[in-house]
Motif scaffolding. Structure first.
Motif, PDB file in Angstrom:
ATOM      1  N   GLU A 198      -1.217  -3.854 -90.960  1.00  0.00           N
ATOM      2  CA  GLU A 198      -2.601  -3.791 -91.437  1.00  0.00           C
ATOM      3  C   GLU A 198      -3.504  -3.371 -90.286  1.00  0.00           C
ATOM      4  N   LYS A 199      -4.748  -3.095 -90.584  1.00  0.00           N
ATOM      5  CA  LYS A 199      -5.721  -2.692 -89.569  1.00  0.00           C
ATOM      6  C   LYS A 199      -6.091  -3.879 -88.688  1.00  0.00           C
ATOM      7  N   THR A 200      -6.588  -3.582 -87.494  1.00  0.00           N
ATOM      8  CA  THR A 200      -7.045  -4.634 -86.589  1.00  0.00           C
ATOM      9  C   THR A 200      -8.119  -4.084 -85.658  1.00  0.00           C
ATOM     10  N   THR A 201      -8.732  -4.949 -84.882  1.00  0.00           N
ATOM     11  CA  THR A 201      -9.680  -4.595 -83.824  1.00  0.00           C
ATOM     12  C   THR A 201      -9.557  -5.656 -82.735  1.00  0.00           C
ATOM     13  N   VAL A 202     -10.241  -5.445 -81.618  1.00  0.00           N
ATOM     14  CA  VAL A 202     -10.341  -6.473 -80.581  1.00  0.00           C
ATOM     15  C   VAL A 202     -11.823  -6.685 -80.285  1.00  0.00           C
ATOM     16  N   HIS A 203     -12.254  -7.930 -80.393  1.00  0.00           N
ATOM     17  CA  HIS A 203     -13.634  -8.319 -80.081  1.00  0.00           C
ATOM     18  C   HIS A 203     -13.600  -9.184 -78.828  1.00  0.00           C
ATOM     19  N   TRP A 204     -14.508  -8.925 -77.925  1.00  0.00           N
ATOM     20  CA  TRP A 204     -14.535  -9.597 -76.619  1.00  0.00           C
ATOM     21  C   TRP A 204     -15.671 -10.611 -76.590  1.00  0.00           C
ATOM     22  N   HIS A 205     -15.367 -11.879 -76.335  1.00  0.00           N
ATOM     23  CA  HIS A 205     -16.393 -12.921 -76.255  1.00  0.00           C
ATOM     24  C   HIS A 205     -16.812 -13.152 -74.807  1.00  0.00           C
ATOM     25  N   ARG A 206     -18.116 -13.234 -74.599  1.00  0.00           N
ATOM     26  CA  ARG A 206     -18.761 -13.492 -73.307  1.00  0.00           C
ATOM     27  C   ARG A 206     -18.608 -12.329 -72.340  1.00  0.00           C
ATOM     28  N   VAL A 207     -18.379 -11.140 -72.863  1.00  0.00           N
ATOM     29  CA  VAL A 207     -18.261  -9.951 -72.029  1.00  0.00           C
ATOM     30  C   VAL A 207     -19.255  -8.912 -72.544  1.00  0.00           C
ATOM     31  N   ARG A 208     -20.107  -8.418 -71.663  1.00  0.00           N
ATOM     32  CA  ARG A 208     -21.021  -7.350 -72.070  1.00  0.00           C
ATOM     33  C   ARG A 208     -20.240  -6.042 -72.132  1.00  0.00           C
ATOM     34  N   VAL A 209     -20.187  -5.457 -73.300  1.00  0.00           N
ATOM     35  CA  VAL A 209     -19.442  -4.210 -73.505  1.00  0.00           C
ATOM     36  C   VAL A 209     -20.351  -3.203 -74.201  1.00  0.00           C
ATOM     37  N   PRO A 210     -20.067  -1.913 -74.057  1.00  0.00           N
ATOM     38  CA  PRO A 210     -20.805  -0.916 -74.833  1.00  0.00           C
ATOM     39  C   PRO A 210     -20.595  -1.170 -76.327  1.00  0.00           C
ATOM     40  N   HIS A 211     -21.597  -0.845 -77.099  1.00  0.00           N
ATOM     41  CA  HIS A 211     -21.566  -1.088 -78.548  1.00  0.00           C
ATOM     42  C   HIS A 211     -20.270  -0.596 -79.188  1.00  0.00           C
ATOM     43  N   ALA A 212     -19.802   0.577 -78.821  1.00  0.00           N
ATOM     44  CA  ALA A 212     -18.608   1.171 -79.426  1.00  0.00           C
ATOM     45  C   ALA A 212     -17.321   0.451 -79.019  1.00  0.00           C
ATOM     46  N   MET A 213     -17.394  -0.489 -78.078  1.00  0.00           N
ATOM     47  CA  MET A 213     -16.216  -1.231 -77.611  1.00  0.00           C
ATOM     48  C   MET A 213     -16.212  -2.670 -78.109  1.00  0.00           C
ATOM     49  N   ASP A 214     -17.152  -3.037 -78.997  1.00  0.00           N
ATOM     50  CA  ASP A 214     -17.341  -4.434 -79.396  1.00  0.00           C
ATOM     51  C   ASP A 214     -16.339  -4.929 -80.434  1.00  0.00           C
ATOM     52  N   GLY A 215     -15.624  -4.046 -81.092  1.00  0.00           N
ATOM     53  CA  GLY A 215     -14.546  -4.467 -81.985  1.00  0.00           C
ATOM     54  C   GLY A 215     -14.956  -5.070 -83.311  1.00  0.00           C
ATOM     55  N   VAL A 216     -16.163  -4.789 -83.779  1.00  0.00           N
ATOM     56  CA  VAL A 216     -16.573  -5.271 -85.103  1.00  0.00           C
ATOM     57  C   VAL A 216     -16.303  -4.143 -86.101  1.00  0.00           C
ATOM     58  N   PRO A 217     -15.301  -4.341 -86.996  1.00  0.00           N
ATOM     59  CA  PRO A 217     -14.883  -3.250 -87.875  1.00  0.00           C
ATOM     60  C   PRO A 217     -16.000  -2.761 -88.790  1.00  0.00           C
ATOM     61  N   HIS A 218     -16.061  -1.450 -88.933  1.00  0.00           N
ATOM     62  CA  HIS A 218     -17.004  -0.752 -89.808  1.00  0.00           C
ATOM     63  C   HIS A 218     -18.454  -0.866 -89.339  1.00  0.00           C
ATOM     64  N   LEU A 219     -18.696  -1.581 -88.243  1.00  0.00           N
ATOM     65  CA  LEU A 219     -20.047  -1.684 -87.708  1.00  0.00           C
ATOM     66  C   LEU A 219     -20.109  -1.002 -86.332  1.00  0.00           C
ATOM     67  N   THR A 220     -19.238  -1.427 -85.412  1.00  0.00           N
ATOM     68  CA  THR A 220     -19.236  -0.825 -84.083  1.00  0.00           C
ATOM     69  C   THR A 220     -18.035   0.086 -83.855  1.00  0.00           C
ATOM     70  N   GLN A 221     -17.017  -0.019 -84.687  1.00  0.00           N
ATOM     71  CA  GLN A 221     -15.859   0.862 -84.556  1.00  0.00           C
ATOM     72  C   GLN A 221     -15.069   0.928 -85.855  1.00  0.00           C
ATOM     73  N   LYS A 222     -14.347   2.014 -86.016  1.00  0.00           N
ATOM     74  CA  LYS A 222     -13.406   2.156 -87.121  1.00  0.00           C
ATOM     75  C   LYS A 222     -12.202   1.269 -86.785  1.00  0.00           C
ATOM     76  N   PRO A 223     -11.708   0.464 -87.736  1.00  0.00           N
ATOM     77  CA  PRO A 223     -10.543  -0.369 -87.445  1.00  0.00           C
ATOM     78  C   PRO A 223      -9.345   0.473 -86.993  1.00  0.00           C
ATOM     79  N   ILE A 224      -8.507  -0.138 -86.169  1.00  0.00           N
ATOM     80  CA  ILE A 224      -7.302   0.516 -85.672  1.00  0.00           C
ATOM     81  C   ILE A 224      -6.241   0.394 -86.763  1.00  0.00           C
ATOM     82  N   GLY A 225      -5.822   1.514 -87.318  1.00  0.00           N
ATOM     83  CA  GLY A 225      -4.847   1.502 -88.403  1.00  0.00           C
ATOM     84  C   GLY A 225      -3.458   1.107 -87.932  1.00  0.00           C
TER      85      GLY A 225
END
Length: 95
Positions: free
Chosen positions: A11-38
């Motif tokens: 199934e699809k997945t993402t990685v979200h980083w807690h307590r780390v400042r990351v660029p918006h496109a690296m935040d791992g929130v599916p369909h909001l900040t990135q396309k899920p990893i198929g």
């Protein structure tokens, strides 16, 4: 920091980083900040890891199931100059 994620799940997945400042496109929130990893796909997360301390990561895609299956972990960002310590222990507890 550069992390290449290869999705070996069925199934699809993402990685979200807690307590780390990351660029918006690296935040791992599916369909909001990135396309899920198929399934079978790869995605490279790349950002400056400047927030020293103990952080953690987990998926935001079906997180109720994927986190429950153990897809999370600690991320330790160390000081540029090592701090002397007798020992270091990292525990990641879940129930």
């Amino acid at each position: 920091m550069r992390v290449e994620v290869g999705n070996g799940l069925a199934e699809k997945t993402t990685v979200h980083w807690h307590r780390v400042r990351v660029p918006h496109a690296m935040d791992g929130v599916p369909h909001l900040t990135q396309k899920p990893i198929g399934a079978g796909e790869r995605f490279v997360y790349e950002f400056d890891a400047v927030d020293v301390g103990i952080c953690w990561y987990h998926p935001h895609q079906r997180s109720f199931e994927q986190v429950g299956r153990g897809l999370y972990g600690p991320l330790i960002i160390e000081e540029p100059k090592a701090v002397r310590a007798d020992r270091e222990v990292t525990w990641m507890l879940g129930d």
